[in-house]
Design an enzyme around this catalytic site. Structure first.
Site, mmCIF file in Angstrom:
data_model
loop_
_atom_site.group_PDB
_atom_site.id
_atom_site.type_symbol
_atom_site.label_atom_id
_atom_site.label_comp_id
_atom_site.label_asym_id
_atom_site.label_seq_id
_atom_site.Cartn_x
_atom_site.Cartn_y
_atom_site.Cartn_z
ATOM 1 N N ASP A 62 -7.049 4.013 -4.730
ATOM 2 C CA ASP A 62 -7.697 4.112 -3.342
ATOM 3 C C ASP A 62 -8.157 5.393 -3.075
ATOM 4 O O ASP A 62 -8.484 6.374 -4.001
ATOM 5 C CB ASP A 62 -6.596 3.679 -2.031
ATOM 6 C CG ASP A 62 -7.426 3.116 -1.019
ATOM 7 O OD1 ASP A 62 -7.760 1.954 -0.727
ATOM 8 O OD2 ASP A 62 -7.508 3.916 -0.105
ATOM 9 N N LYS A 85 0.756 -1.180 0.120
ATOM 10 C CA LYS A 85 0.197 -0.110 -0.078
ATOM 11 C C LYS A 85 0.996 1.242 -0.034
ATOM 12 O O LYS A 85 2.043 1.119 0.530
ATOM 13 C CB LYS A 85 -1.014 0.001 1.215
ATOM 14 C CG LYS A 85 -2.176 0.883 1.352
ATOM 15 C CD LYS A 85 -3.158 0.144 0.381
ATOM 16 C CE LYS A 85 -4.589 0.925 0.095
ATOM 17 N NZ LYS A 85 -5.531 0.318 -0.329
HETATM 18 P P1 NDP Z 1 -12.968 7.673 -3.152
HETATM 19 O O1 NDP Z 1 -11.767 8.720 -2.907
HETATM 20 O O2 NDP Z 1 -13.366 7.298 -4.344
HETATM 21 O O3 NDP Z 1 -14.165 7.929 -2.065
HETATM 22 C C1 NDP Z 1 -14.144 8.090 -0.651
HETATM 23 C C2 NDP Z 1 -15.413 8.441 -0.085
HETATM 24 O O4 NDP Z 1 -15.278 8.355 1.309
HETATM 25 C C3 NDP Z 1 -15.647 9.877 -0.316
HETATM 26 O O5 NDP Z 1 -17.335 10.156 -0.380
HETATM 27 C C4 NDP Z 1 -15.142 10.877 0.971
HETATM 28 O O6 NDP Z 1 -15.851 11.873 1.033
HETATM 29 C C5 NDP Z 1 -15.267 9.705 1.887
HETATM 30 N N1 NDP Z 1 -14.308 9.949 2.843
HETATM 31 C C6 NDP Z 1 -13.018 9.675 2.857
HETATM 32 N N2 NDP Z 1 -12.479 10.070 3.893
HETATM 33 C C7 NDP Z 1 -13.312 10.280 4.727
HETATM 34 C C8 NDP Z 1 -13.410 10.804 6.198
HETATM 35 N N3 NDP Z 1 -12.283 10.803 7.017
HETATM 36 N N4 NDP Z 1 -14.724 11.079 6.683
HETATM 37 C C9 NDP Z 1 -15.545 11.023 6.126
HETATM 38 N N5 NDP Z 1 -15.922 10.572 4.716
HETATM 39 C C10 NDP Z 1 -14.748 10.395 4.230
HETATM 40 O O7 NDP Z 1 -12.440 6.204 -2.372
HETATM 41 P P2 NDP Z 1 -12.944 4.920 -2.645
HETATM 42 O O8 NDP Z 1 -14.503 4.735 -2.933
HETATM 43 O O9 NDP Z 1 -11.845 4.197 -3.516
HETATM 44 O O10 NDP Z 1 -12.421 4.118 -1.199
HETATM 45 C C11 NDP Z 1 -13.496 4.161 -0.265
HETATM 46 C C12 NDP Z 1 -12.898 2.915 0.810
HETATM 47 O O11 NDP Z 1 -13.001 1.850 0.038
HETATM 48 C C13 NDP Z 1 -11.636 3.129 1.353
HETATM 49 O O12 NDP Z 1 -11.732 2.626 2.873
HETATM 50 C C14 NDP Z 1 -10.732 2.537 0.336
HETATM 51 O O13 NDP Z 1 -9.409 1.907 1.283
HETATM 52 C C15 NDP Z 1 -11.568 1.114 0.377
HETATM 53 N N6 NDP Z 1 -11.490 0.425 -0.848
HETATM 54 C C16 NDP Z 1 -11.219 0.877 -2.201
HETATM 55 C C17 NDP Z 1 -10.986 0.013 -3.202
HETATM 56 C C18 NDP Z 1 -10.931 0.560 -4.492
HETATM 57 O O14 NDP Z 1 -10.853 -0.027 -5.563
HETATM 58 N N7 NDP Z 1 -11.158 1.945 -4.842
HETATM 59 C C19 NDP Z 1 -10.788 -1.428 -2.967
HETATM 60 C C20 NDP Z 1 -11.154 -1.821 -1.778
HETATM 61 C C21 NDP Z 1 -11.148 -1.090 -0.798
HETATM 62 P P3 NDP Z 1 -14.871 13.206 0.511
HETATM 63 O O15 NDP Z 1 -14.983 13.219 -0.960
HETATM 64 O O16 NDP Z 1 -15.597 14.592 1.289
HETATM 65 O O17 NDP Z 1 -13.441 13.059 0.931
HETATM 66 O O1 2IT Z 2 -7.771 -1.557 -0.908
HETATM 67 C C1 2IT Z 2 -7.817 -2.177 -2.040
HETATM 68 O O2 2IT Z 2 -8.020 -3.415 -2.078
HETATM 69 C C2 2IT Z 2 -7.462 -1.287 -2.881
HETATM 70 N N1 2IT Z 2 -7.523 -0.113 -2.926
HETATM 71 C C3 2IT Z 2 -7.498 -1.993 -4.398
HETATM 72 C C4 2IT Z 2 -5.885 -2.157 -4.728
HETATM 73 C C5 2IT Z 2 -5.713 -2.772 -6.018
HETATM 74 O O3 2IT Z 2 -4.640 -3.218 -6.302
HETATM 75 O O4 2IT Z 2 -6.603 -2.956 -6.796
#
Ligand code: NDP
Ligand code: 2IT
Length: 450
Positions: free
Chosen positions: A164, A124
């Site tokens: 992420d 990461k």
């Molecule tokens: P994005 O940046 O696309 O979206 C994140 C969302 O969460 C936004 O709506 C953001 O609001 C909100 N957010 C982030 N930080 C905070 C906080 N401290 N308090 C309140 N709201 C918050 O990220 P992802 O959708 O990609 O990721 C979301 C989660 O999913 C994370 O935990 C990530 O690690 C996990 N994840 C992502 C993967 C991926 O493929 N993208 C895979 C597996 C897990 P704002 O815009 O206001 O910051």
């Molecule tokens: O938390 C996660 O699994 C991710 N942000 C996706 C990682 C990836 O390599 O696609």
């Protein structure tokens, strides 16, 4: 936690006393591993090694803003475990990013990637850069500067980053361009790439879709389904958007979404048209979720930047999908969901539920899916992107979605069978931790625990 696991946990606390998120992730896994070490005492040394990253890289990221002033951020890459494949995991750009958060995410990634059944180690990275309010040109300059250092530490057979929080297709594009220029080669060194230059169909959808596929499998063990269910979803980014889309596909009704400023509650349901509005708002206009409430005349509640106790989990919902960030639901909020009749929770985010929240769900007999199992569809589809890059071809949408669904069904089966085998039927936390661990442990031991 048994004595030998407790000894390892104490050494983690002593070595890095200022890393609370990392401690939390380690404690949850070590809690599950006691029965494994009783059966397989030869794996005790593996546990000592698995909590220490193979390599931690930290670097300076200088970049000029639109006023011509120099800004300096911190960049990181944690190469946690490479025993079963090249390090693999996302990059997070968020002001809260530090070693504790990235080590927790990298640690979770090791077990998650193992569960996918694909040959990927865990890693990461990211930066404390805050993309909010930055111009397009500033984001581009930042990404280029970040890659100017990171490129020497990664590679298609070494370490393959992806997105992420704060890192989506736009940022991956800028970083890929810089990598290609510096390394002078076109390889699958990043995933989540645009379709025109080696990306995979379904990768943007994969984490959200996969979370809902996993939840569907879990619900079916109790003869329940998404059909007609009210679904509370947090976040409004990549994972939340496509979780909502798949909930709609399965006949459910998403009723909430949030960002770091607040949440909307739409009891009529977020239908496809409203979801298209959210996608345009968040992905193109980079606006705030509050604008949804203005557009559709529903409730909006402002929240503190601190994600806990924000009221979202107080809504009436049958199913909850936390898809924003770590520790966004505490024990009290979990109890509110339980009291409102919620039957299932699947984590789309990484570690969104605190240990007290998870304890509450287990205590009240809810179905609970830990992120390392339920959100593994994102990285699994990144694995499929790597395969397509190696084969130099690209599969159809249907083909990738079919493989993603099959992987999620397998993870569900593996986690639930492993939990049963270890006498903890229905405990997906223990099942996922043990099943994820066994493959990595066998590989580490076979390779001489280097
Ligand atoms: P994005 O940046 O696309 O979206 C994140 C969302 O969460 C936004 O709506 C953001 O609001 C909100 N957010 C982030 N930080 C905070 C906080 N401290 N308090 C309140 N709201 C918050 O990220 P992802 O959708 O990609 O990721 C979301 C989660 O999913 C994370 O935990 C990530 O690690 C996990 N994840 C992502 C993967 C991926 O493929 N993208 C895979 C597996 C897990 P704002 O815009 O206001 O910051
Ligand atoms: O938390 C996660 O699994 C991710 N942000 C996706 C990682 C990836 O390599 O696609």
């Amino acid at each position: 936690m048994n004595d030998s696991m407790n000894e390892v946990y104490t050494s983690v606390l002593t070595r890095d006393p200022d890393q609370p998120e990392f401690h939390q992730a380690v404690e949850e896994v070590l809690d599950s591993l006691g029965p494994v070490i009783e059966r397989r005492p030869e794996y005790a040394p593996v546990v000592k090694a698995i909590v220490e990253p193979e390599r931690v890289i930290q670097f300076r990221v200088p970049w000029y803003d639109d006023n011509g002033d120099l800004n300096v951020n911190r960049g990181f890459r944690i190469q946690m475990n490479g025993a079963i494949g090249p390090y693999k995991g996302g990059l997070r750009f968020h002001p809260s990013v530090n070693q504790s958060i990235l080590k927790f995410l990298a640690f979770e990634q090791v077990f998650k990637n193992s569960l996918t059944g694909l040959p990927m180690g865990g890693g990461k990275g990211g930066s404390d850069f805050d993309p909010k309010g930055k111009s397009e040109a500033e984001v581009r300059r930042f990404c280029q500067s970040f890659m100017m250092e990171l490129w020497r530490h990664i590679g298609a057979d070494l370490d393959v980053p992806a997105g992420d929080i704060g890192v989506g297709g736009r940022e991956i594009g800028y970083m890929f361009g810089m990598y290609r220029k510096l390394a002078n080669e076109f390889t699958g060194v990043l995933t989540g790439k645009g379709m025109a230059y080696g990306g995979s169909l379904i990768r943007p959808e994969a984490t959200g879709y996969g979370t809902v596929y996993f939840a569907r499998e879990m619900l079916s063990t109790k003869d329940k389904s998404f059909d007609g269910a009210k679904v509370a979803i947090s976040g409004s980014g990549n994972v939340a958007q496509f979780a909502a889309e798949k909930v709609l596909d399965l006949g459910g009704k998403p009723v909430t979404l949030s960002d770091s400023s607040g949440f909307i509650y739409d009891p009529d349901g977020i239908d496809r048209q409203k979801l298209a509005f959210v996608m345009d708002l968040k992905n193109n206009k980079r606006g705030r979720i509050k604008e949804y409430a203005i557009e559709y005349g529903c409730d909006y509640t402002e929240t503190q930047p601190e994600p806990n106790l924000n009221g979202l989990w107080g809504v009436e919902a049958d199913i909850a999908l936390p898809c924003a960030t770590q520790n966004e639901m505490n024990g009290e909020e979990a109890k509110m969901l339980v009291d409102n009749g919620c039957i299932a929770v699947a984590e789309g985010a990484n570690m969104p539920c605190t240990p007290e929240a998870i304890e509450c769900f287990h205590h009240h007999g809810l179905l609970f899916a830990p992120g390392k199992a339920s959100n593994a569809g994102g990285v699994a589809t990144s694995g499929l992107e790597m395969s397509q890059n190696s084969l130099r071809l690209s599969w159809s949408r249907e083909e990738v979605d079919r493989r993603l669904e099959e992987i999620m069904v397998n993870i569900h089966r593996n986690a639930s069978e492993t939990a049963r085998e270890y006498g903890m039927e229905g405990n997906y936390v223990a099942g996922a931790n043990i099943a994820g661990f066994l493959k990595v442990a066998e590989s580490m031991e076979a390779q001489g625990l280097l």
